[in-house]
Design an enzyme around this catalytic site. Sequence first.
Site, PDB file in Angstrom:
ATOM      1  N   ARG A 204     -27.578   8.686 -20.317  1.00 38.30           N
ATOM      2  CA  ARG A 204     -26.445   8.838 -20.968  1.00 38.30           C
ATOM      3  C   ARG A 204     -25.446   7.700 -20.228  1.00 38.30           C
ATOM      4  O   ARG A 204     -25.708   6.957 -19.303  1.00 38.30           O
ATOM      5  CB  ARG A 204     -25.797  10.185 -20.456  1.00 38.30           C
ATOM      6  CG  ARG A 204     -26.435  11.190 -21.039  1.00 38.30           C
ATOM      7  CD  ARG A 204     -26.175  12.589 -20.801  1.00 38.30           C
ATOM      8  NE  ARG A 204     -26.910  13.719 -21.245  1.00 38.30           N
ATOM      9  CZ  ARG A 204     -27.544  14.321 -20.440  1.00 38.30           C
ATOM     10  NH1 ARG A 204     -28.002  13.810 -19.283  1.00 38.30           N
ATOM     11  NH2 ARG A 204     -28.293  15.346 -21.045  1.00 38.30           N
ATOM     12  N   LYS A 229     -25.516  15.627 -16.439  1.00 36.53           N
ATOM     13  CA  LYS A 229     -25.177  16.843 -17.239  1.00 36.53           C
ATOM     14  C   LYS A 229     -25.455  18.395 -16.836  1.00 36.53           C
ATOM     15  O   LYS A 229     -26.723  18.284 -16.486  1.00 36.53           O
ATOM     16  CB  LYS A 229     -25.365  16.488 -18.520  1.00 36.53           C
ATOM     17  CG  LYS A 229     -24.614  17.373 -19.448  1.00 36.53           C
ATOM     18  CD  LYS A 229     -24.763  17.080 -21.167  1.00 36.53           C
ATOM     19  CE  LYS A 229     -23.998  17.944 -21.925  1.00 36.53           C
ATOM     20  NZ  LYS A 229     -24.301  17.584 -23.204  1.00 36.53           N
ATOM     21  N   HIS A 294     -25.296   6.083 -27.194  1.00 38.70           N
ATOM     22  CA  HIS A 294     -26.162   7.036 -27.260  1.00 38.70           C
ATOM     23  C   HIS A 294     -27.166   6.969 -28.078  1.00 38.70           C
ATOM     24  O   HIS A 294     -28.317   7.559 -28.065  1.00 38.70           O
ATOM     25  CB  HIS A 294     -25.301   8.320 -27.696  1.00 38.70           C
ATOM     26  CG  HIS A 294     -25.831   9.357 -26.948  1.00 38.70           C
ATOM     27  ND1 HIS A 294     -25.679   9.767 -25.532  1.00 38.70           N
ATOM     28  CD2 HIS A 294     -26.475  10.720 -27.393  1.00 38.70           C
ATOM     29  CE1 HIS A 294     -26.182  10.826 -25.270  1.00 38.70           C
ATOM     30  NE2 HIS A 294     -26.739  11.485 -26.420  1.00 38.70           N
ATOM     31  N   ARG A 297     -30.167   5.819 -26.340  1.00 34.87           N
ATOM     32  CA  ARG A 297     -30.885   7.079 -25.872  1.00 34.87           C
ATOM     33  C   ARG A 297     -31.871   7.745 -26.802  1.00 34.87           C
ATOM     34  O   ARG A 297     -32.913   8.095 -26.757  1.00 34.87           O
ATOM     35  CB  ARG A 297     -29.955   7.992 -25.111  1.00 34.87           C
ATOM     36  CG  ARG A 297     -30.501   9.134 -24.523  1.00 34.87           C
ATOM     37  CD  ARG A 297     -29.344   9.994 -23.774  1.00 34.87           C
ATOM     38  NE  ARG A 297     -29.573  11.509 -23.891  1.00 34.87           N
ATOM     39  CZ  ARG A 297     -30.095  12.087 -22.762  1.00 34.87           C
ATOM     40  NH1 ARG A 297     -30.589  11.454 -21.716  1.00 34.87           N
ATOM     41  NH2 ARG A 297     -30.253  13.389 -22.629  1.00 34.87           N
ATOM     42  N   TYR A 329     -36.042  15.475 -32.181  1.00 36.68           N
ATOM     43  CA  TYR A 329     -36.551  14.106 -32.525  1.00 36.68           C
ATOM     44  C   TYR A 329     -37.950  14.084 -33.260  1.00 36.68           C
ATOM     45  O   TYR A 329     -38.161  13.043 -33.793  1.00 36.68           O
ATOM     46  CB  TYR A 329     -36.739  13.565 -31.043  1.00 36.68           C
ATOM     47  CG  TYR A 329     -35.638  13.133 -30.218  1.00 36.68           C
ATOM     48  CD1 TYR A 329     -34.707  12.357 -30.576  1.00 36.68           C
ATOM     49  CD2 TYR A 329     -35.366  14.136 -29.354  1.00 36.68           C
ATOM     50  CE1 TYR A 329     -33.430  12.102 -30.011  1.00 36.68           C
ATOM     51  CE2 TYR A 329     -34.188  13.882 -28.551  1.00 36.68           C
ATOM     52  CZ  TYR A 329     -33.382  12.855 -28.950  1.00 36.68           C
ATOM     53  OH  TYR A 329     -32.046  12.646 -28.207  1.00 36.68           O
TER      54      TYR A 329
END
Length: 347
Positions: A204, A229, A294, A297, A329
Amino acid sequence: MKWKAELIEHRNVKRIGIWFEKNPELIQKIKKFNDAKWSSTLGVWHLPDNAENRLKFKIDAIPEKVLVADKLKHLNDFTTYLRTKRYSESTIKTYTEALKSFFIFYNHKSVDSINNEDVVCYYEHHIIKNNLSSSYQNQIVNAIKLYFKTLQNPALDINRVYRPKREKVLPNVLSKTEIKQILSAHRNIKHNTMLSLIYSCGLRRSELLNLKPGDIDSKRGLILIRQAKGKKDRMVPLSSKILGMLREYYRLYKPATWLFEGQQTGRPYDERSLASVLKQALKKAGIKKDVSLHWLRHSYATHLLENGTDLRYIQEILGHNSSKTTEIYTHVSAKSLQSIKSPFDDL
């Protein structure tokens, strides 16, 4: 173009928030404004607060809304509570801004008398009316529930504050060719290394900027991500190729405190400057897509999956709490989709 404009504060910078009916044509129009940006946190497009934009959107005719004194105290108390509970600064800012929006809507009403019907009214006459996203509404729910739970407001039953149905949006993924074009666009080794490290480790933005030189374990080929996070530490694999880039970068820049520092020694690199680094790379590479950091990532996770990496390992590397988050994904893996044979071919 039907719009609503207000002065807002985004990442401690005064901006002009623009709300309008969501459709592709209007989005393309707003994108033509200089430095127009979309904030997923606030659920709004925003522009620089300057004389030209104020004149264009008649911003001077719209007074900046200020909380009455008692609500400002409640908001400050809530901020203090979040800090004592060790929430991250980004979460604190998100929750307080969300609660502030709700309080402003009921500036005329005492906090103790706000009830569930008021929440529904806010949904209808602010969020839905202004076509704000369900993700923004969800942040409002989080802020309201947490605040009134700690306040123990007798007029509002937090168990009856419902959440919106979440939009099912697939992650944006770039091809390996596009990734290569972006990561080779900069000649500046610092810029190149930052973007490469985000992709090569699935980081991130905040995780990259919070790295310290001591977090790189070159002997074991790992990077320690501290208090990411969810306040969790995790280890991610470090490729030998990116390790070579890091060594060359360190030799040239010799960072003191943070792995990537800004112009001032001992200060972390600015997140807006990092976004600008990506924007410049896209321009040099000739990629027209509205790519964010992002996306790198997302692309890393998808490419791992396409290379045959088990989802459980990908979940661990990305720092996802739930496997369901990682499973998204599978819906964008080109290798998996391309392996499916259409029955049309048998006709």
